[in-house]
Design an enzyme around this catalytic site. Structure first.
Site, mmCIF file in Angstrom:
data_model
loop_
_atom_site.group_PDB
_atom_site.id
_atom_site.type_symbol
_atom_site.label_atom_id
_atom_site.label_comp_id
_atom_site.label_asym_id
_atom_site.label_seq_id
_atom_site.Cartn_x
_atom_site.Cartn_y
_atom_site.Cartn_z
ATOM 1 N N ARG A 518 0.827 -1.209 0.000
ATOM 2 C CA ARG A 518 0.000 0.000 0.000
ATOM 3 C C ARG A 518 0.863 1.262 0.000
ATOM 4 O O ARG A 518 0.553 2.244 -0.680
ATOM 5 C CB ARG A 518 -0.908 0.012 1.224
ATOM 6 C CG ARG A 518 -1.740 1.271 1.393
ATOM 7 C CD ARG A 518 -2.737 1.459 0.278
ATOM 8 N NE ARG A 518 -3.541 2.660 0.484
ATOM 9 C CZ ARG A 518 -4.580 3.008 -0.247
ATOM 10 N NH1 ARG A 518 -4.950 2.246 -1.249
ATOM 11 N NH2 ARG A 518 -5.241 4.111 0.004
ATOM 12 N N GLU A 519 1.943 1.243 0.759
ATOM 13 C CA GLU A 519 2.756 2.443 0.922
ATOM 14 C C GLU A 519 3.531 2.807 -0.335
ATOM 15 O O GLU A 519 3.594 3.973 -0.712
ATOM 16 C CB GLU A 519 3.739 2.262 2.096
ATOM 17 C CG GLU A 519 3.092 2.241 3.467
ATOM 18 C CD GLU A 519 2.620 3.622 3.912
ATOM 19 O OE1 GLU A 519 2.940 4.624 3.235
ATOM 20 O OE2 GLU A 519 1.920 3.705 4.933
#
Length: 653
Positions: A518-519
């Site tokens: 996600r990051e």
């Protein structure tokens, strides 16, 4: 269409590049296949390229020419020519510059030379050459140079005014290169008060408010109070509480200013905003669109503040004006009040295109369940459980159904892969990757994506994945909405580093992998606007707090970044008494923010997630939990993590 094996793909790479990047193939569950050894010739060429580039920049012509002879057919040779052309007198090399720009027009090489070339021509007053070599859209500076050149060449007043109008319509200061044409435009009486007002609004609402005093002075004397009022409320929306500021000279513009101020004031002082609106609504001629804008902002802000009038304002937003943000906070208001009957009725009256979405189907089922209609709730849950989605996983947990991955591996033929690998931009992207110049590689890859169709995007994603260029493989598939190529979109990238670090700090590796996905989408050099860096997007300040050494200087190093990220996750989970969902929210928004958001009474986790005030954190939590579930399944663990989430409750204890 028969899918290539990794062995065939790597053979193609070896033939076309004389070297390949050793990777573990992640397409459709294939096993790892090592690439052939790098060719000594290509390795030498990479070193020669770096030396030639340095020689070009230093003006060492003899050395540069000697090195260039040894780089025939090397994919990055055009970059050397570009460097050389930037280092010598331009007009003396005009033919070479123009030939280069024609050959590489539209590629990343184009603008890197065209921009300084156009700057040079403009500064030399070479207007005909400038017009010949300008390409749209260009920068605002070059657009102004173009108009200057065209005006010098006889551009008539009408077209000139229309072109300068477009330059004027900016809420920010324009470059000094535009000053001359703007002055001439004003001398032609083209700077009307309506155009001044238009730009003033842009500066106040979307641009640079320091422009407002200058623009105010350009308004007619009796209307300058409007600019002064806009400037005042831009910094202090509460100023609209003084009704004497509204002089009635231009009520329509006053309503425009009031609308802007009210939508800001409601977030700062809701009671004053509500009172001010009641006074102004009978005084100013708000349009229907302005009333809707105010109602939308009041509904969202009051919901966030848990104000008792929130639902009243939600009812003032007509169905035709509903957007995702308003609907999200309407949902939150119903959940906060535990009014499932009203929630069910609202969802059932939404337009089908909205009501059919996963989120609204899930909450329709929850509302049915809470109001005693278990049979219809289970029917909706069963349909949703087939989706690889946050709400699909939640629905599966509520009816005990198996979770679904919906895998659809990307397929590519030998000819499709060969065709892309033979493209110059793909070759250049690959070479830049080997040189560790990821920004240049991405420029070339973006050019590829701008020049291919949807089917070729899939082939490009296969190639990027095989290069271990995971962020670009993920991005490439996202451009065509192909979300079911699970192994490419959720690679086991950096798995050894993540697994070892997760084991060290006692957290689930699938959780750490989901956070990383996600990051950064596994982009080791990722850098956010807030300054977060690396795979797990660690802020230097956070790194200093976590570890008293120089780790904050090495956040782009995967081992360092993952060690800090997993340690941080572990410490957050501990601070939240082992609740990794709250720790996930805190990883994005901060520990103390999440503490502030916890309810005083036990609240179902799915309800609490919908009421997270920050939309970024709300979406973040949903994504990470979904990604964690996907990674568990890809690791062969047939478990639904959402079984626990579906029954979990959170509070501030």
């Amino acid at each position: 269409m028969k899918k290539l094996t990794s062995i065939i793909r790597y053979s193609l790479l070896a033939c076309l590049f004389s070297t390949v990047h050793p990777v573990a193939a992640q397409v459709s569950g294939q096993s790892a296949v090592n690439a052939p050894q790098q060719s000594a010739n290509v390795s030498e060429q990479r070193e020669l390229f770096k030396k030639a580039e340095y020689a070009a920049r230093r003006g060492r012509i003899a050395e540069y020419n000697q090195l260039l002879k040894q780089l025939e057919n090397y994919p990055l040779t055009p970059y050397l020519e570009m460097e050389r052309l930037q280092q010598v007198g331009y007009l003396a090399n005009e033919d070479r510059v123009v030939s280069f720009l024609e050959r590489y027009q539209g590629t990343p090489l184009d603008w890197q030379l065209r921009q300084p070339w156009l700057d040079y021509l403009a500064q030399q007053g070479e207007y005909q050459r400038f017009i010949r070599d300008f390409r749209h859209p260009g920068t605002l500076t070059h657009q102004c140079y173009l108009i200057t050149a065209e005006r010098a060449g006889g551009l008539e007043d009408g077209p000139f005014i229309r072109k300068v109008d477009a330059i004027w319509r900016h809420g920010f200061s324009v470059p000094s290169a535009c000053d001359g044409i703007l002055n001439e435009w004003a001398d032609l009486d083209a700077r009307t008060k309506d155009k001044v007002w238009q730009r003033l609004v842009l500066a106040a609402e979307e641009g640079n408010p320091t422009l407002i005093p200058y623009l105010t002075r350009l308004l007619p004397k009796r209307e300058q109070y409007l600019g002064e009022l806009y400037h005042k409320v831009r910094y202090s929306p509460a100023a609209i509480g003084q009704l004497s500021r509204f002089r009635g000279v231009d009520p329509a513009k006053e309503a425009q200013i009031a609308t802007f101020a009210l939508t800001k004031l409601i977030w700062r002082a809701e009671e004053l905003a509500l009172k001010s609106y009641e006074k102004l609504v009978s005084r100013l001629p708000f349009t229907a669109a302005q009333r809707h804008t105010i109602a939308e902002e009041f509904a969202v802000a009051l919901s966030l503040k848990e104000h008792p009038e929130a639902r009243v304002w939600h009812q003032k937003v007509p169905p035709s004006e509903l957007d995702e943000r308003v609907l999200q906070w309407r949902l939150a208001a119903y959940l906060r009040d535990h009014d499932y009957a009203a929630l069910k009725m609202t969802i059932q009256t939404l337009p089908p295109a909205i009501a059919g979405g996963n989120q609204w189907q899930y909450w329709l089922a929850r509302a049915m369940e809470e109001t005693g209609d278990q049979l219809n709730a289970n029917r909706i849950y069963a349909d949703l459980a087939k989706e690889r989605h946050y709400y699909g996983f939640l629905a599966a947990a509520r009816v005990g159904a198996p979770v679904s991955l919906e895998k659809d591996p990307v397929k590519a033929t030998e000819s499709q892969i060969t065709a892309l690998l033979q493209r110059d931009d793909v070759k250049r992207a690959y070479e830049f990757l080997q040189l560790g110049r990821d920004v240049d590689a991405r420029r070339e890859w973006n050019h590829l994506l701008s020049d291919i169709d949807g089917e070729a995007f899939k082939t490009a994603a296969v190639i990027a994945s095989d290069w271990d260029w995971h962020d670009q493989a993920i991005w490439t598939l996202a451009q065509i909405g192909h979300f079911d190529a699970v192994e490419i979109r959720f690679p086991m990238a950096y798995s050894e580093i993540i697994n070892l670090s997760s084991e060290k700090y006692g957290i689930d590796p699938a959780w750490a992998m989901a956070i990383t996905r996600r990051e950064s989408s596994f982009r080791a050099d990722a850098y956010s606007g807030a300054g977060a860096r690396g795979l797990m997007q660690i802020l230097p300040g956070t790194a200093k707090l976590l570890r008293n050494d120089d780790s904050f200087k090495r956040l782009n190093t995967p081992e360092v970044n993952v060690a800090l990220g997993t340690y941080y996750l572990s410490s957050l989970r501990e601070r939240f008494n082992g609740n990794h969902v709250l720790a996930t929210a805190a990883y994005n928004a901060g520990y103390y923010k999440v503490r502030d958001w916890l309810p005083s009474e036990p609240t179902a986790l799915d309800e609490w997630v919908e009421m997270i005030p920050y939309y970024e954190t709300r979406d973040y939590v949903k994504a990470v939990l979904s990604y964690q579930q996907i990674y568990e399944l890809l690791n062969g663990k047939e478990v639904n993590l959402f079984d626990a989430f579906a029954t979990m409750k959170v509070d501030d204890n």
